[in-house]
Design a protein around this motif. Structure first.
Motif, PDB file in Angstrom:
ATOM      1  N   THR A 211      -2.039-103.538  60.141  1.00 57.09           N
ATOM      2  CA  THR A 211      -2.233-103.545  61.593  1.00 57.09           C
ATOM      3  C   THR A 211      -2.892-104.850  62.001  1.00 57.09           C
ATOM      4  O   THR A 211      -3.460-105.581  61.168  1.00 57.09           O
ATOM      5  CB  THR A 211      -3.126-102.370  62.021  1.00 57.09           C
ATOM      6  N   GLN A 212      -2.848-105.163  63.276  1.00 53.10           N
ATOM      7  CA  GLN A 212      -3.453-106.393  63.789  1.00 53.10           C
ATOM      8  C   GLN A 212      -4.952-106.410  63.500  1.00 53.10           C
ATOM      9  O   GLN A 212      -5.509-107.443  63.133  1.00 53.10           O
ATOM     10  CB  GLN A 212      -3.203-106.514  65.298  1.00 53.10           C
ATOM     11  N   ARG A 213      -5.614-105.261  63.662  1.00 53.56           N
ATOM     12  CA  ARG A 213      -7.058-105.207  63.405  1.00 53.56           C
ATOM     13  C   ARG A 213      -7.346-105.439  61.925  1.00 53.56           C
ATOM     14  O   ARG A 213      -8.275-106.173  61.574  1.00 53.56           O
ATOM     15  CB  ARG A 213      -7.622-103.848  63.855  1.00 53.56           C
ATOM     16  N   GLU A 214      -6.547-104.823  61.036  1.00 55.69           N
ATOM     17  CA  GLU A 214      -6.759-105.003  59.590  1.00 55.69           C
ATOM     18  C   GLU A 214      -6.539-106.469  59.190  1.00 55.69           C
ATOM     19  O   GLU A 214      -7.305-107.036  58.405  1.00 55.69           O
ATOM     20  CB  GLU A 214      -5.823-104.082  58.809  1.00 55.69           C
ATOM     21  N   GLN A 215      -5.498-107.067  59.715  1.00 52.09           N
ATOM     22  CA  GLN A 215      -5.240-108.482  59.416  1.00 52.09           C
ATOM     23  C   GLN A 215      -6.409-109.347  59.875  1.00 52.09           C
ATOM     24  O   GLN A 215      -6.849-110.250  59.164  1.00 52.09           O
ATOM     25  CB  GLN A 215      -3.953-108.941  60.119  1.00 52.09           C
ATOM     26  N   HIS A 216      -6.915-109.072  61.071  1.00 48.44           N
ATOM     27  CA  HIS A 216      -8.015-109.864  61.613  1.00 48.44           C
ATOM     28  C   HIS A 216      -9.264-109.730  60.752  1.00 48.44           C
ATOM     29  O   HIS A 216      -9.956-110.711  60.466  1.00 48.44           O
ATOM     30  CB  HIS A 216      -8.305-109.407  63.049  1.00 48.44           C
ATOM     31  N   ILE A 217      -9.555-108.502  60.307  1.00 48.26           N
ATOM     32  CA  ILE A 217     -10.733-108.272  59.469  1.00 48.26           C
ATOM     33  C   ILE A 217     -10.617-109.034  58.146  1.00 48.26           C
ATOM     34  O   ILE A 217     -11.568-109.700  57.704  1.00 48.26           O
ATOM     35  CB  ILE A 217     -10.925-106.761  59.216  1.00 48.26           C
ATOM     36  N   LEU A 218      -9.462-108.938  57.493  1.00 46.34           N
ATOM     37  CA  LEU A 218      -9.294-109.615  56.204  1.00 46.34           C
ATOM     38  C   LEU A 218      -9.342-111.141  56.351  1.00 46.34           C
ATOM     39  O   LEU A 218      -9.878-111.845  55.483  1.00 46.34           O
ATOM     40  CB  LEU A 218      -7.971-109.195  55.561  1.00 46.34           C
ATOM     41  N   LYS A 219      -8.798-111.680  57.421  1.00 46.10           N
ATOM     42  CA  LYS A 219      -8.847-113.124  57.641  1.00 46.10           C
ATOM     43  C   LYS A 219     -10.291-113.599  57.840  1.00 46.10           C
ATOM     44  O   LYS A 219     -10.697-114.637  57.314  1.00 46.10           O
ATOM     45  CB  LYS A 219      -7.990-113.505  58.848  1.00 46.10           C
ATOM     46  N   LEU A 220     -11.053-112.801  58.624  1.00 42.68           N
ATOM     47  CA  LEU A 220     -12.455-113.162  58.831  1.00 42.68           C
ATOM     48  C   LEU A 220     -13.247-113.059  57.525  1.00 42.68           C
ATOM     49  O   LEU A 220     -14.098-113.904  57.230  1.00 42.68           O
ATOM     50  CB  LEU A 220     -13.077-112.244  59.900  1.00 42.68           C
ATOM     51  N   ARG A 221     -12.974-112.016  56.756  1.00 44.60           N
ATOM     52  CA  ARG A 221     -13.746-111.774  55.535  1.00 44.60           C
ATOM     53  C   ARG A 221     -13.396-112.749  54.409  1.00 44.60           C
ATOM     54  O   ARG A 221     -14.291-113.308  53.767  1.00 44.60           O
ATOM     55  CB  ARG A 221     -13.504-110.330  55.058  1.00 44.60           C
ATOM     56  N   PHE A 222     -12.102-112.950  54.167  1.00 41.47           N
ATOM     57  CA  PHE A 222     -11.709-113.660  52.958  1.00 41.47           C
ATOM     58  C   PHE A 222     -11.209-115.090  53.205  1.00 41.47           C
ATOM     59  O   PHE A 222     -11.138-115.884  52.265  1.00 41.47           O
ATOM     60  CB  PHE A 222     -10.644-112.857  52.209  1.00 41.47           C
ATOM     61  N   PHE A 223     -10.858-115.420  54.430  1.00 39.73           N
ATOM     62  CA  PHE A 223     -10.410-116.775  54.714  1.00 39.73           C
ATOM     63  C   PHE A 223     -11.494-117.598  55.420  1.00 39.73           C
ATOM     64  O   PHE A 223     -11.522-118.811  55.323  1.00 39.73           O
ATOM     65  CB  PHE A 223      -9.129-116.770  55.570  1.00 39.73           C
ATOM     66  N   GLN A 224     -12.379-116.887  56.135  1.00 33.60           N
ATOM     67  CA  GLN A 224     -13.459-117.581  56.822  1.00 33.60           C
ATOM     68  C   GLN A 224     -14.821-117.292  56.217  1.00 33.60           C
ATOM     69  O   GLN A 224     -15.826-117.869  56.630  1.00 33.60           O
ATOM     70  CB  GLN A 224     -13.460-117.199  58.314  1.00 33.60           C
ATOM     71  N   GLY A 225     -14.874-116.377  55.261  1.00 33.68           N
ATOM     72  CA  GLY A 225     -16.121-116.116  54.540  1.00 33.68           C
ATOM     73  C   GLY A 225     -17.177-115.371  55.336  1.00 33.68           C
ATOM     74  O   GLY A 225     -18.371-115.489  55.041  1.00 33.68           O
ATOM     75  N   ARG A 226     -16.779-114.580  56.333  1.00 36.25           N
ATOM     76  CA  ARG A 226     -17.759-113.839  57.135  1.00 36.25           C
ATOM     77  C   ARG A 226     -18.253-112.602  56.371  1.00 36.25           C
ATOM     78  O   ARG A 226     -17.534-112.028  55.560  1.00 36.25           O
ATOM     79  CB  ARG A 226     -17.123-113.377  58.450  1.00 36.25           C
ATOM     80  N   THR A 227     -19.469-112.191  56.673  1.00 37.16           N
ATOM     81  CA  THR A 227     -19.987-110.939  56.115  1.00 37.16           C
ATOM     82  C   THR A 227     -19.455-109.774  56.937  1.00 37.16           C
ATOM     83  O   THR A 227     -18.960-109.940  58.067  1.00 37.16           O
ATOM     84  CB  THR A 227     -21.520-110.917  56.146  1.00 37.16           C
ATOM     85  N   GLN A 228     -19.610-108.551  56.386  1.00 36.59           N
ATOM     86  CA  GLN A 228     -19.155-107.368  57.121  1.00 36.59           C
ATOM     87  C   GLN A 228     -19.947-107.188  58.410  1.00 36.59           C
ATOM     88  O   GLN A 228     -19.405-106.755  59.437  1.00 36.59           O
ATOM     89  CB  GLN A 228     -19.256-106.126  56.242  1.00 36.59           C
ATOM     90  N   MET A 229     -21.227-107.541  58.379  1.00 34.37           N
ATOM     91  CA  MET A 229     -22.053-107.421  59.578  1.00 34.37           C
ATOM     92  C   MET A 229     -21.571-108.393  60.649  1.00 34.37           C
ATOM     93  O   MET A 229     -21.498-108.055  61.842  1.00 34.37           O
ATOM     94  CB  MET A 229     -23.518-107.691  59.235  1.00 34.37           C
ATOM     95  N   GLU A 230     -21.208-109.621  60.245  1.00 34.93           N
ATOM     96  CA  GLU A 230     -20.719-110.607  61.205  1.00 34.93           C
ATOM     97  C   GLU A 230     -19.390-110.177  61.798  1.00 34.93           C
ATOM     98  O   GLU A 230     -19.136-110.336  63.003  1.00 34.93           O
ATOM     99  CB  GLU A 230     -20.581-111.977  60.518  1.00 34.93           C
ATOM    100  N   VAL A 231     -18.527-109.626  60.954  1.00 33.66           N
ATOM    101  CA  VAL A 231     -17.229-109.145  61.432  1.00 33.66           C
ATOM    102  C   VAL A 231     -17.438-107.991  62.415  1.00 33.66           C
ATOM    103  O   VAL A 231     -16.775-107.920  63.478  1.00 33.66           O
ATOM    104  CB  VAL A 231     -16.343-108.706  60.255  1.00 33.66           C
ATOM    105  N   ALA A 232     -18.358-107.088  62.072  1.00 33.85           N
ATOM    106  CA  ALA A 232     -18.623-105.937  62.941  1.00 33.85           C
ATOM    107  C   ALA A 232     -19.101-106.399  64.308  1.00 33.85           C
ATOM    108  O   ALA A 232     -18.681-105.864  65.347  1.00 33.85           O
ATOM    109  CB  ALA A 232     -19.663-105.024  62.293  1.00 33.85           C
ATOM    110  N   GLY A 233     -19.999-107.412  64.311  1.00 38.11           N
ATOM    111  CA  GLY A 233     -20.511-107.925  65.570  1.00 38.11           C
ATOM    112  C   GLY A 233     -19.424-108.575  66.407  1.00 38.11           C
ATOM    113  O   GLY A 233     -19.437-108.464  67.641  1.00 38.11           O
TER     114      GLY A 233
END
Length: 264
Positions: A211-233
């Motif tokens: 899904t678009q949301r899942e893709q966005h989460i994985l890109k933020l987490r693994f391509f941009q190196g964001r933490t889960q807290m940063e992604v949540a915010g």
């Protein structure tokens, strides 16, 4: 290198004269006395000697005209430095001079620069190899060469490898009448196995099925190196929801990629 060509540097090699030893002895005093006509006759009468020498350097891909010109320089140097009082034939003296000139040219024009110290070790190792081969009755190994030269074994290995002529990866090594087999076909890079490109395709295809949301989460987490807290915010959901969505997305991707890995 086409050594069978008739014309080299504008010279028709099929018509080159050959001087007798008697005629060369007659010309020596004239040449050394500054007679230009005698000098030209002497050089032209020994150009076949240059041709015979450059044949030893065939198979290197060098331009035959260039080698011929360099060989002529060696011939001229031999003529200028030849001592007529010595009981030595001119050809015996000239050939090493011509070979040396060509070797210097090949060394200085090599695309891969080798330090003088490595070249010295390599040439000493080659000479010592012949000496030890005669003494031992077999080909000596690198360790024996290093011991005789009193240098580390690694230095001998590096030196001998450094003076080897480079070979194109597209050099054919076998041809059975069909498609040629090239050096490129026989080498691999263990750091980047050939099946990695399949993995890249599999990842892309699996990502596209999220899904678009899942893709966005994985890109933020693994391509941009964001933490889960940063992604949540950024997305506006809880960290627990990010963790659950991330876990589900990765599991979905693993299932999608399993057939690709099996085929690879």
């Amino acid at each position: 290198m086409a050594l069978n060509k008739v014309e080299i540097c504008g010279v028709d090699t099929s018509t080159l004269p050959v001087l007798t030893n008697e005629r060369m002895r007659e010309l020596f005093p004239l040449v050394h006395g500054g007679d230009r006509a005698a000098r030209e006759e002497f050089i032209r009468g020994n150009l076949r000697l240059v041709l015979s020498v450059i044949q030893r350097f065939g198979g290197r891909g060098e331009n035959v005209d260039d080698l011929f010109q360099v060989g002529c320089i060696g011939l001229i140097k031999a003529l200028d430095n030849f001592d007529v009082t010595q009981n030595v034939r001119f050809s015996t003296y000239a050939v090493p001079m011509i070979i040396g000139e060509i070797r210097r040219y090949l060394r200085d024009n090599n695309a891969i620069r080798v330090s003088r110290s490595l070249r010295d070790i390599a040439y000493k190792a080659l000479k010592m190899r012949d000496v030890l081969a005669d003494r031992l009755g077999r080909e000596p190994d690198v360790t024996e060469l290093a011991q005789e030269l009193h240098v580390p074994r690694e230095d001998v290995v590096f030196a001998l490898e450094a003076i080897q002529d480079p070979i194109s990866l597209f050099e054919p090594v076998y041809n059975d009448g069909g498609d040629a087999l090239y050096i490129m076909d026989q080498i691999t890079d263990d750091r980047k196995p050939d099946n990695h490109w399949l993995d890249h395709i599999g990842v892309k295809e699996a990502m596209n099925r999220l899904t678009q949301r899942e893709q966005h989460i994985l890109k933020l987490r693994f391509f941009q190196g964001r933490t889960q807290m940063e992604v949540a915010g950024e997305i506006g959901i809880s960290q627990a929801q990010v963790s659950r969505l991330e876990k589900n997305a990765l599991e979905h991707m693993r299932q999608q990629m399993a057939p690709v890995r099996t085929r690879g």
